[in-house]
Design a protein around this motif. Structure first.
Motif, PDB file in Angstrom:
ATOM      1  N   SER A 190     -30.587  26.375  -2.494  1.00 13.32           N
ATOM      2  CA  SER A 190     -31.033  25.304  -1.586  1.00 13.32           C
ATOM      3  C   SER A 190     -32.417  24.773  -1.948  1.00 13.32           C
ATOM      4  O   SER A 190     -32.663  23.571  -1.871  1.00 13.32           O
ATOM      5  N   ARG A 195     -19.914  21.979  -0.240  1.00 10.77           N
ATOM      6  CA  ARG A 195     -20.781  22.731  -1.143  1.00 10.77           C
ATOM      7  C   ARG A 195     -19.966  23.224  -2.335  1.00 10.77           C
ATOM      8  O   ARG A 195     -18.864  23.736  -2.159  1.00 10.77           O
ATOM      9  N   GLY A 232     -23.588  26.176  -5.879  1.00  8.43           N
ATOM     10  CA  GLY A 232     -24.231  26.148  -4.565  1.00  8.43           C
ATOM     11  C   GLY A 232     -24.841  24.792  -4.275  1.00  8.43           C
ATOM     12  O   GLY A 232     -24.422  23.765  -4.820  1.00  8.43           O
ATOM     13  N   GLU A 233     -25.887  24.779  -3.436  1.00  6.58           N
ATOM     14  CA  GLU A 233     -26.492  23.523  -2.968  1.00  6.58           C
ATOM     15  C   GLU A 233     -27.103  22.685  -4.096  1.00  6.58           C
ATOM     16  O   GLU A 233     -27.163  21.460  -3.998  1.00  6.58           O
ATOM     17  N   ARG A 249     -25.762  19.368  -5.399  1.00  7.21           N
ATOM     18  CA  ARG A 249     -25.936  18.082  -4.701  1.00  7.21           C
ATOM     19  C   ARG A 249     -26.957  17.177  -5.405  1.00  7.21           C
ATOM     20  O   ARG A 249     -26.984  15.977  -5.160  1.00  7.21           O
TER      21      ARG A 249
END
Lengths: 53, 232
Positions: free
Chosen positions: A9, B33, B38-39, B42
Motif C-alpha cells: 500500500s 486488488r 497487491g495495492e 494500482r
C-alpha cells in the motif's frame, strides 16, 4: 501453495502522491509565469507610454 | 488561467477535474486488488498512460518541428516547446511511479533494464532541449534549433518503445502482438479502469498542452513588446 498478497500500500500511496503533485506543480508554475508576464507587460506598456509623453 | 480563456478550454478544465475524481474512484474502489502484486499494481493505471502520452507529446514536437521548418510560422515552434514541457511532466511521472512499482515487485528501485535506460536517455534528451533553447536569444534561430532538435530527438521514442521487443528485458509489455507477449491478464473491472484512465490522461494532455501553448503565445507577445521598448 497459497501465498498471502504482500502489503504494498505504501508504494501505491506515494505513487499517487507523485501523480497528483507533479502536474499540480506544473500548473502552479504556469500560473506563476503567467502572472510575471502580465506584470512585465504592464511595466513595458507604462514605459512606452512615458516615452511618448 | 485568465479571464479570456476560450470556452472549449474552460470545458476541458471542468471535464479534466471530473474525470480525475472518477478515475480515482475507479482505481481505488472499483478495480479489484491484484493478488500477486497487491495495492502497488494500482500504480499501473496512471503509469502506463503517462508513459505513452509522453511519447505522444514528443511526437507532437516532431510534427511541430517539421511544420515550422516548412512554414516558418512561430506558432508551430510554440506548440513544439509546449509539448516538450508537458511531455517531460508525463515522463517524470512515469519514471518515478515505475520506480515505486519496481521496489516491491522487482525488489529494487532501479535496474539498468533496456526500457528504463532508454526512457531515461529520452528524458535527458528533452531536458537538454529546454536548457539549450534558453541559451539562444534570437527567436528565429531558437525556433529553427528547436525544430531540428525536436525532429532528431524523436528518434529516441521508437527506440524506447521497441526496446522491450529488441532486447532481453524484465519490463512488462502492456501492448503486444499476442497475449503471451503482453504477459498480462486483467479482470474486466481492471480493464475498464485502465481504459478510462487512458482517456482521462488524453483529456489532461490536451488541456495542459493548450494552457502551455497559450502561455508561450503570451511570452512571445511580451518579448515583442520588450524589443519595441528597447528600440524606442
Amino acid at each position: 501453495m497459497f501465498t498471502q498478497t504482500p502489503d504494498t500500500s505504501w508504494y501505491m500511496i506515494v505513487g499517487y502522491i507523485v501523480f497528483i503533485t507533479l502536474p499540480t506543480l506544473f500548473i502552479v508554475s504556469m500560473i506563476w509565469r503567467h502572472r510575471n508576464l502580465m506584470k512585465d507587460e504592464e511595466m513595458i506598456k507604462n514605459l512606452l507610454e512615458d516615452e511618448k509623453k | 488561467m485568465s479571464s479570456s480563456t476560450p470556452k472549449p478550454l474552460q470545458i476541458l478544465n471542468i471535464v479534466s477535474i471530473l474525470m480525475f475524481i472518477i478515475s480515482l474512484g475507479l482505481v481505488f474502489f472499483y478495480a479489484p486488488r491484484e493478488a500477486v502484486m497487491g495495492e502497488a499494481q494500482r500504480i499501473f493505471y496512471y503509469h502506463v498512460p503517462s508513459a505513452w502520452l509522453s511519447f505522444v507529446a514528443f511526437g507532437v514536437t516532431l510534427i511541430a518541428g517539421i511544420a515550422y521548418l516548412r512554414t516558418s510560422d512561430h506558432r508551430w515552434d510554440r506548440l513544439g516547446i509546449a509539448s516538450v514541457e508537458v511531455g517531460i511532466v508525463f515522463a517524470v511521472m512515469a519514471l518515478l511511479s515505475g520506480m515505486l512499482w519496481a521496489r516491491p515487485i522487482w525488489n529494487t528501485w532501479w535496474t539498468w533494464d533496456p526500457r528504463l535506460t532508454t526512457y531515461t536517455i529520452l528524458l535527458l534528451i528533452y531536458f537538454a532541449y529546454l536548457m539549450l533553447r534558453q541559451g539562444i536569444e534570437d527567436p528565429d534561430k531558437r525556433a529553427r534549433f528547436g525544430s531540428v532538435y525536436g525532429i532528431v530527438g524523436f528518434i529516441s521514442v521508437p527506440i524506447t518503445y521497441f526496446s522491450i521487443y529488441l532486447w532481453r528485458t524484465i519490463h512488462p509489455a502492456v501492448f503486444g502482438r499476442n497475449e503471451s507477449e503482453t504477459k498480462m491478464s486483467m479482470e474486466p473491472q481492471m480493464l475498464q479502469t485502465f481504459i478510462f484512465c487512458n482517456i482521462f490522461f488524453m483529456v489532461v494532455f490536451v488541456t495542459l498542452l493548450w494552457h502551455r501553448f497559450r502561455l508561450e503565445s503570451n511570452t512571445a507577445r511580451v518579448e515583442e513588446l520588450r524589443m519595441k521598448a528597447s528600440n524606442a
